[in-house]
Write an enzyme that holds these catalytic residues in place. Structure first.
Site, PDB file in Angstrom:
ATOM      1  N   GLU A  86       0.813  -1.226   0.000  1.00  0.00           N
ATOM      2  CA  GLU A  86       0.000   0.000   0.000  1.00  0.00           C
ATOM      3  C   GLU A  86       0.840   1.267   0.000  1.00  0.00           C
ATOM      4  OE1 GLU A  86      -3.007  -0.172   3.081  1.00  0.00           O
ATOM      5  OE2 GLU A  86      -4.296  -1.366   1.786  1.00  0.00           O
ATOM      6  N   GLU A 141      -6.672  -7.885  -0.860  1.00  0.00           N
ATOM      7  CA  GLU A 141      -7.020  -7.935   0.560  1.00  0.00           C
ATOM      8  C   GLU A 141      -8.480  -7.565   0.768  1.00  0.00           C
ATOM      9  OE1 GLU A 141      -4.765  -5.456   3.222  1.00  0.00           O
ATOM     10  OE2 GLU A 141      -2.879  -5.915   2.248  1.00  0.00           O
TER      11      GLU A 141
HETATM   12  C1  GLA Z   1      -4.088  -2.660   4.690  1.00  0.00           C
HETATM   13  C2  GLA Z   1      -2.710  -3.273   4.778  1.00  0.00           C
HETATM   14  C3  GLA Z   1      -2.644  -4.478   5.644  1.00  0.00           C
HETATM   15  C4  GLA Z   1      -3.457  -4.277   6.891  1.00  0.00           C
HETATM   16  C5  GLA Z   1      -4.880  -3.951   6.518  1.00  0.00           C
HETATM   17  C6  GLA Z   1      -5.783  -3.787   7.712  1.00  0.00           C
HETATM   18  O1  GLA Z   1      -4.813  -3.105   3.641  1.00  0.00           O
HETATM   19  O2  GLA Z   1      -2.166  -3.554   3.516  1.00  0.00           O
HETATM   20  O3  GLA Z   1      -1.287  -4.700   5.954  1.00  0.00           O
HETATM   21  O4  GLA Z   1      -2.906  -3.258   7.639  1.00  0.00           O
HETATM   22  O5  GLA Z   1      -4.885  -2.737   5.824  1.00  0.00           O
HETATM   23  O6  GLA Z   1      -7.091  -3.495   7.314  1.00  0.00           O
END
Ligand code: GLA
Ligand code: ZN
Length: 684
Positions: free
Chosen positions: A154, A311
């Site tokens: 991210e 995710e």
């Molecule tokens: C993001 C991050 C993860 C985690 C999630 C929690 O998507 O990439 O590492 O922190 O949020 O919701």
């Protein structure tokens, strides 16, 4: 080989997600594997935040633990999405090289802590992150179960440090060549900002041009900073990309994007990614259309590249003010929604809940309870089984949109940096209104950039096309001339790519296409509205009311009030063989629905299916196969009348034409039809 087969080497929809065994004693790993298999998981994202353990000091790499984890995964038949771990740098590095730490918008130099905290222009950070990525690729290149590289995590944020300031000047030299050109592009004669030396240029933050993040005195420099910041971070991605490709040229590379994340120009990023992946974290209050928009936006930045959900939480998050649970069935429903919009994977954050740190109460497949007798585990395992049974169905199929919405990051920055005419001008929200009008009628939509080819579409909607970048008016002109329908709104065509006004009357270069000249715009406070009648129905005119002259267009609606009562608010121009709509105000959802319904009917654009309210219908096609997803977002069961014979894939039931398909609350149906030729409009 089809693209989707290369990505993930898939023979089914990938299922799994982020797994962090390094946070647990090794003797718990085998038990984790039991859970993982029980849940029908086949893909693990490993090594997302392990830099400190992989490189305990400047001279030393230590892969012992990761070796074991990689062997554990391979030994258990798991595919691996291998991360490079560079989303959080080690503490020793921050201590030894403070230049890797970011400086925030207020000018405060950060200390070690948190994550995603490295200055993108620090050479130390770049060198060490690239080196680590290369070391990982070298070490694990022969693991044939690695299906993808997951660079960093991210990417995001901004840095205002001195390194970045210097790099900004270099970036500007490359963009403008001379100070004279830069001064012109930024219109620095305004308020006597003329620069005589590159060193005089400083970053736009609260110490210089900004009052707050979204309020600048100098849009030109602030927009360029955003371009520069997005490019700087993207360069970190690209350097790691090159590093892993040296050893593993055939493993596709991605990084997990975040949907409509304003600071990074993902349309530019998409060009450098092998496939697109993103993290979907809606709150329970978010609309179905908003999530659908984010999926379509993310799929769109790939311009046809494979697209996956990297995710989502199996149940709840930890970072919302109120972390409501996903209700029974919702995780499954939203997973299929991702697939319906093009994803060939369903992945979670996270497989196992940690015991410490801020994510210990974030949802996971394996709960603190330490056994599989939980609601969440059961739902995960049931979905896992379903996806296993689906096999290769759906994989690699594509959408069928004949309608596109133009969404552009630079335009987003420019619209919301604008000082006037209204603080309520919100680009993303306005785009979402138009998207929702289409989506809620099951009209498939692609989200495209300003530079995209329009010839695949019949209808192109470009809400608030404020910054009309070079060439876009030409493409729109051709598109409409050739019979397309174009639709845009107030505050469009005002400025060029430097945020400099195109003089000669609004909407600038779009004026001949739209057949209107906008002389003035009236910004209304929230409590005020004008009104107009369209197709016999009255609607509010809010936020901004354009006062326009028709130059060939016909008025479809007129204002009812104020000194501009009787003047046009909605206009349509016949141009070449096509039509161009101009909507001079902001209205409500009912209006947008009626308007888009009419525009679609004129172009004979059909919905994916006719469904009851709250039932989303999305189609994916693969050669002669059609997959119609029916997603019941309602709290109650519904019945959908089938207009064609089809095989319902989850229940394996042959359905006849005219039959009624019962979808329980939050239920899903996937109807497969064979022997129908691919939609010619979509033979990209
Ligand atoms: C993001 C991050 C993860 C985690 C999630 C929690 O998507 O990439 O590492 O922190 O949020 O919701
Ligand atoms: Zn910096």
């Amino acid at each position: 080989m089809a693209m989707w087969e290369k990505v993930w080497k898939q023979d089914k929809i990938a299922y799994g997600g982020d797994y962090n065994p390094e946070q647990w004693p090794q003797d718990s790993w085998e038990e984790d594997m039991r859970f993982i298999k029980l849940a029908h998981i086949d893909t693990l994202t490993l090594n997302v935040f392990s830099w400190a353990s992989l490189q305990p000091s400047e001279e030393e790499y230590c892969f012992d633990k990761l070796d074991k984890i990689m062997d554990l995964a391979r030994g258990n038949g798991m595919k691996v999405c291998l991360a490079t771990s560079t989303g959080a740098h080690p503490a020793w590095m921050a201590r030894k090289y403070p230049e890797i730490l970011r400086t925030d918008f207020g000018g405060v130099k950060r200390k070690f802590g948190g994550r995603h905290n490295s200055c993108p222009n620090s050479m130390v950070y770049r060198n060490y992150s690239v080196k680590l990525a290369g070391e990982l690729a070298k070490r694990y290149q022969d693991y044939d179960n690695i299906v993808a590289w997951h660079i960093s995590n991210e990417y995001g944020g901004e840095c205002y440090c001195e390194n970045c300031e210097k790099a900004f000047r270099v970036w500007l030299k490359k963009r403008y060549g001379t100070l004279e050109k830069l001064n012109r592009a930024w219109n620095t004669s305004f308020w006597g900002h003329t620069f005589y030396d590159w060193e005089e240029i400083v970053l736009p933050d609260t110490r210089s041009e900004h009052i707050e993040l979204e309020r600048t005195m100098a849009q030109g420099i602030s927009i360029d900073y955003r371009r520069f910041n997005s490019d700087s971070i993207m360069e970190c991605f690209r350097l790691e990309y090159e590093a892993v490709k040296q050893y593993t040229p055939d493993i596709p590379v991605t990084t997990n994007l975040m949907g409509a994340y304003k600071p990074l120009d993902y349309q530019k990023w998409g060009k450098y990614m092998d496939f697109i992946s993103w993290d979907n974290y809606p709150s329970n209050e978010d609309s179905v259309s908003k999530t659908a928009f984010n999926h379509d936006l993310m799929r769109g930045v790939g311009g046809g590249k494979p697209f996956i959900l990297m995710e989502q939480t199996p149940s709840l998050q930890n970072w919302q003010p109120f972390n409501a649970l996903k209700r029974p069935g919702v995780m499954r429903l939203w997973s299929y929604q991702a697939v319906a919009h093009g994803s060939d994977a369903v992945l979670f954050f996270q497989i196992k809940r940690s015991i410490g740190g801020c994510e210990k109460y974030h949802g996971a497949v394996i709960d603190h309870a330490g056994h599989e007798n939980t609601r969440v585990f059961r739902e995960v395992a049931e979905l896992g089984l379903e996806l296993e049974q689906l096999g290769s169905e759906v994989l690699g199929s594509v959408g069928t949109a004949q309608t596109a919405i133009m969404f552009d990051w630079e335009n987003w920055w420019a619209v919301e940096y604008s000082s006037g005419p209204s603080v309520n001008l919100k680009y993303y929200e306005e785009v979402l209104e138009y998207y929702t009008a289409l989506h809620s009628q099951n009209i498939p939509v692609d989200i495209i950039g300003e530079d995209s080819d329009l010839s695949h579409y019949k209808l192109v909607v470009a809400p608030i096309l404020y910054m009309a970048k070079p060439g876009v008016d030409g493409r729109i002109r051709e598109f409409v001339k050739n019979g397309g329908t174009f639709l845009t709104t107030y505050f469009s065509g005002y400025v060029d790519e430097n945020d400099l006004v195109v003089t000669g009357g609004y909407p600038g270069k779009l004026r001949d296409i739209l057949g209107v000249w906008v002389e003035e715009s009236d910004a209304l406070p929230e409590y005020k509205a004008n009104r107009f009648v369209y197709q016999g129905q009255e609607y509010p005119a809010k936020l901004l009311c354009d006062i326009m002259h028709l130059e060939g267009a016909e008025a479809l609606a007129e204002y009812q009030e104020d000194f501009y009562a009787g003047s046009p608010v909605v206009a349509r121009n016949s141009f070449g063989q096509g039509q161009a709509y101009y909507i001079g105000t902001h209205s409500n959802a009912q209006f947008y629905r009626a308007l888009l319904r009419a525009a679609c009917q004129e172009q004979q654009i059909c919905p994916a299916a006719q469904t009851p309210e709250g039932v989303e219908a999305v189609k994916r096609v693969r050669g002669a196969e059609q997959y119609l997803f029916l997603l019941n977002h309602n709290e109650a069961a519904v019945e959908v009348a089938l207009t064609e014979p089809a095989l319902e894939l989850i229940t394996q039931r042959e359905c006849q034409e005219g039959e009624v398909l019962e979808l329980p609350a939050k239920g899903v149906g996937i109807l497969k039809r064979r022997g129908v030729a691919n939609d010619p409009a979509k033979s990209k």
